[in-house]
Design a protein around this motif. Structure first.
Motif, PDB file in Angstrom:
ATOM      1  N   GLN A 220       0.816  -1.208   0.000  1.00  0.00           N
ATOM      2  CA  GLN A 220       0.000   0.000   0.000  1.00  0.00           C
ATOM      3  C   GLN A 220       0.852   1.262   0.000  1.00  0.00           C
ATOM      4  OE1 GLN A 220      -3.513   0.088   2.456  1.00  0.00           O
ATOM      5  NE2 GLN A 220      -3.801  -2.117   2.298  1.00  0.00           N
ATOM      6  N   GLN A 221       2.030   1.214   0.611  1.00  0.00           N
ATOM      7  CA  GLN A 221       2.924   2.363   0.528  1.00  0.00           C
ATOM      8  C   GLN A 221       3.401   2.583  -0.907  1.00  0.00           C
ATOM      9  OE1 GLN A 221       5.850   1.405   3.585  1.00  0.00           O
ATOM     10  NE2 GLN A 221       4.846   2.772   5.056  1.00  0.00           N
ATOM     11  N   SER A 222       3.665   1.507  -1.631  1.00  0.00           N
ATOM     12  CA  SER A 222       4.039   1.634  -3.046  1.00  0.00           C
ATOM     13  C   SER A 222       2.897   2.242  -3.849  1.00  0.00           C
ATOM     14  CB  SER A 222       4.404   0.265  -3.620  1.00  0.00           C
ATOM     15  OG  SER A 222       5.600  -0.221  -3.058  1.00  0.00           O
ATOM     16  N   GLU A 223       1.670   1.808  -3.566  1.00  0.00           N
ATOM     17  CA  GLU A 223       0.515   2.349  -4.280  1.00  0.00           C
ATOM     18  C   GLU A 223       0.244   3.799  -3.909  1.00  0.00           C
ATOM     19  OE1 GLU A 223      -1.911  -1.830  -5.056  1.00  0.00           O
ATOM     20  OE2 GLU A 223      -2.437  -0.609  -3.317  1.00  0.00           O
ATOM     21  N   LEU A 224       0.562   4.198  -2.685  1.00  0.00           N
ATOM     22  CA  LEU A 224       0.410   5.605  -2.303  1.00  0.00           C
ATOM     23  C   LEU A 224       1.329   6.485  -3.143  1.00  0.00           C
ATOM     24  CD1 LEU A 224       0.144   5.341   1.593  1.00  0.00           C
ATOM     25  CD2 LEU A 224      -1.558   6.348   0.058  1.00  0.00           C
ATOM     26  N   THR A 225       2.548   6.040  -3.374  1.00  0.00           N
ATOM     27  CA  THR A 225       3.475   6.787  -4.225  1.00  0.00           C
ATOM     28  C   THR A 225       2.945   6.872  -5.650  1.00  0.00           C
ATOM     29  OG1 THR A 225       5.367   6.084  -2.888  1.00  0.00           O
ATOM     30  CG2 THR A 225       5.833   6.884  -5.111  1.00  0.00           C
ATOM     31  N   LEU A 226       2.449   5.761  -6.146  1.00  0.00           N
ATOM     32  CA  LEU A 226       1.886   5.728  -7.495  1.00  0.00           C
ATOM     33  C   LEU A 226       0.689   6.665  -7.617  1.00  0.00           C
ATOM     34  CD1 LEU A 226       1.436   4.584 -10.335  1.00  0.00           C
ATOM     35  CD2 LEU A 226       0.226   2.663  -9.273  1.00  0.00           C
ATOM     36  N   MET A 227      -0.208   6.637  -6.641  1.00  0.00           N
ATOM     37  CA  MET A 227      -1.417   7.465  -6.726  1.00  0.00           C
ATOM     38  C   MET A 227      -1.090   8.955  -6.628  1.00  0.00           C
ATOM     39  SD  MET A 227      -4.409   5.232  -4.841  1.00  0.00           S
ATOM     40  CE  MET A 227      -3.543   4.943  -3.295  1.00  0.00           C
ATOM     41  N   ALA A 228      -0.054   9.312  -5.873  1.00  0.00           N
ATOM     42  CA  ALA A 228       0.373  10.712  -5.820  1.00  0.00           C
ATOM     43  C   ALA A 228       0.833  11.183  -7.199  1.00  0.00           C
ATOM     44  CB  ALA A 228       1.487  10.881  -4.791  1.00  0.00           C
ATOM     45  N   ASP A 229       1.571  10.324  -7.907  1.00  0.00           N
ATOM     46  CA  ASP A 229       2.014  10.661  -9.262  1.00  0.00           C
ATOM     47  C   ASP A 229       0.827  10.776 -10.219  1.00  0.00           C
ATOM     48  OD1 ASP A 229       4.678  10.798  -8.619  1.00  0.00           O
ATOM     49  OD2 ASP A 229       5.162   8.769  -9.280  1.00  0.00           O
ATOM     50  N   MET A 230      -0.118   9.862 -10.104  1.00  0.00           N
ATOM     51  CA  MET A 230      -1.275   9.875 -10.991  1.00  0.00           C
ATOM     52  C   MET A 230      -2.144  11.108 -10.751  1.00  0.00           C
ATOM     53  SD  MET A 230      -2.202   5.787 -10.840  1.00  0.00           S
ATOM     54  CE  MET A 230      -3.379   5.743 -12.193  1.00  0.00           C
ATOM     55  N   LEU A 231      -2.280  11.515  -9.506  1.00  0.00           N
ATOM     56  CA  LEU A 231      -3.026  12.743  -9.215  1.00  0.00           C
ATOM     57  C   LEU A 231      -2.308  13.955  -9.796  1.00  0.00           C
ATOM     58  CD1 LEU A 231      -4.155  12.056  -5.533  1.00  0.00           C
ATOM     59  CD2 LEU A 231      -5.668  12.565  -7.466  1.00  0.00           C
ATOM     60  N   LYS A 232      -0.998  14.001  -9.657  1.00  0.00           N
ATOM     61  CA  LYS A 232      -0.222  15.115 -10.195  1.00  0.00           C
ATOM     62  C   LYS A 232      -0.390  15.225 -11.704  1.00  0.00           C
ATOM     63  CE  LYS A 232       4.428  17.124 -10.109  1.00  0.00           C
ATOM     64  NZ  LYS A 232       5.835  16.938  -9.627  1.00  0.00           N
ATOM     65  N   GLN A 233      -0.413  14.097 -12.383  1.00  0.00           N
ATOM     66  CA  GLN A 233      -0.627  14.083 -13.826  1.00  0.00           C
ATOM     67  C   GLN A 233      -1.978  14.673 -14.205  1.00  0.00           C
ATOM     68  OE1 GLN A 233      -0.210   9.977 -14.880  1.00  0.00           O
ATOM     69  NE2 GLN A 233       2.013   9.959 -14.684  1.00  0.00           N
ATOM     70  N   ARG A 234      -2.928  14.601 -13.320  1.00  0.00           N
ATOM     71  CA  ARG A 234      -4.275  15.098 -13.576  1.00  0.00           C
ATOM     72  C   ARG A 234      -4.517  16.480 -12.978  1.00  0.00           C
ATOM     73  NH1 ARG A 234      -3.678   9.977 -13.726  1.00  0.00           N
ATOM     74  NH2 ARG A 234      -4.931   8.647 -15.105  1.00  0.00           N
ATOM     75  N   GLY A 235      -3.431  17.145 -12.570  1.00  0.00           N
ATOM     76  CA  GLY A 235      -3.545  18.487 -12.015  1.00  0.00           C
ATOM     77  C   GLY A 235      -4.228  18.519 -10.665  1.00  0.00           C
ATOM     78  N   ALA A 236      -4.089  17.439  -9.901  1.00  0.00           N
ATOM     79  CA  ALA A 236      -4.747  17.359  -8.590  1.00  0.00           C
ATOM     80  C   ALA A 236      -3.730  16.873  -7.568  1.00  0.00           C
ATOM     81  CB  ALA A 236      -5.949  16.416  -8.654  1.00  0.00           C
ATOM     82  N   ALA A 237      -4.193  16.753  -6.344  1.00  0.00           N
ATOM     83  CA  ALA A 237      -3.307  16.322  -5.253  1.00  0.00           C
ATOM     84  C   ALA A 237      -4.130  15.589  -4.205  1.00  0.00           C
ATOM     85  CB  ALA A 237      -2.629  17.546  -4.615  1.00  0.00           C
ATOM     86  N   PRO A 238      -3.478  14.808  -3.345  1.00  0.00           N
ATOM     87  CA  PRO A 238      -4.210  14.176  -2.253  1.00  0.00           C
ATOM     88  C   PRO A 238      -4.916  15.206  -1.394  1.00  0.00           C
ATOM     89  CG  PRO A 238      -2.022  13.226  -2.460  1.00  0.00           C
ATOM     90  CD  PRO A 238      -2.054  14.422  -3.353  1.00  0.00           C
ATOM     91  N   ARG A 239      -5.993  14.829  -0.765  1.00  0.00           N
ATOM     92  CA  ARG A 239      -6.732  15.757   0.089  1.00  0.00           C
ATOM     93  C   ARG A 239      -6.057  15.900   1.442  1.00  0.00           C
ATOM     94  NH1 ARG A 239     -12.794  13.509  -0.073  1.00  0.00           N
ATOM     95  NH2 ARG A 239     -11.735  11.845   1.060  1.00  0.00           N
ATOM     96  N   GLY A 240      -6.313  17.017   2.075  1.00  0.00           N
ATOM     97  CA  GLY A 240      -5.790  17.233   3.433  1.00  0.00           C
ATOM     98  C   GLY A 240      -4.316  17.428   3.467  1.00  0.00           C
TER      99      GLY A 240
END
Length: 240
Positions: A220-240
């Protein structure tokens, strides 16, 4: 190979390893006597509490992953959703299977969520210690505090879990909006899941379950890194 691609492959590898590890852990628990009645964890033990709570936590991740799958054609998001749904459905089956092997219920009416992590002041009438003699700490359970993993937001059962309203929003979203919301919700979900798994890795007594929890943390830590990159690609970021 780009950083995102490398991260995606790392996350995919972690997911595969987690699945293989989970299967091995099940065999180990059955073969080394870890599921026999003589060595079964207590009803309110961290081992049993983690199995019950993580099974519920995982079920919502599976639900969210199926929701986004039908609301976007983006292959990276669909691939991630498939990996999460497949991995967590398999792990959920293992956790529930262990409860069966231990002769323990899958739901305990007087057990507050996350109380096995040692943060409950009162535990269905079991104050200070649970029935198995495990120290339950002296902290207030308000907000389902997770002892460092954060508190559940209003309307959510456990830390990291989405509310009914958020699930409805995801079910109504399409395309990029669905992708961003899914990645944000799943980021929160994984953070809560990692805290839970770290708690089991520290407190659980069953070796196979501790090992599974460690595998969950890594994947899940690996997926958290991946999801942060995917959000950045979409002009977004994790909440909070």
């Amino acid at each position: 190979m780009t950083r995102t691609t490398r991260t995606y492959w790392a996350a995919g590898t972690a997911v595969l390893l987690a699945l293989l590890f989970a299967a091995a852990a099940t065999v180990t628990a059955a073969s080394d006597g870890g599921g026999t009645s003589a060595r079964a964890p207590g009803l309110y033990s961290p081992d049993a509490g983690f199995a019950r709570d993580m099974a519920v936590h995982h079920q919502q991740a599976v639900e969210m992953s199926f929701l986004v799958r039908d609301r976007t054609k983006d292959e990276p998001v669909r691939g991630l959703a498939y990996d999460i749904a497949n991995t967590q459905a398999n792990q959920r089956g293992m956790l529930l299977g262990w409860l069966d092997l231990w002769g323990l219920p899958k739901v305990v009416a007087d057990e507050p969520p996350m109380s096995w992590m040692g943060t409950a002041d009162q535990h269905g009438g079991h104050t200070g210690h649970d029935m198995a003699g495990h120290d339950m700490g002296g902290n207030d359970m308000a907000g389902h505090d997770m002892g460092g993993g954060g508190a559940a937001k209003p309307g959510a059962l456990m830390a990291g879990m989405a509310t009914k309203e958020e699930l409805a929003q995801l079910g109504a979203a399409e395309g990029r909006d669905a992708e961003v919301l899914y990645l944000q919700l799943m980021t929160d979900h994984h953070k809560g899941g990692v805290a839970m798994a770290q708690g089991c890795a520290t407190q659980c007594k069953t070796p196979a379950e501790r090992d599974l929890a460690r595998g969950m943390v890594e994947a899940q830590q690996s997926e958290l890194t991946l999801m942060a990159d995917m959000l950045k690609q979409r002009g977004a970021a994790p909440r909070g």
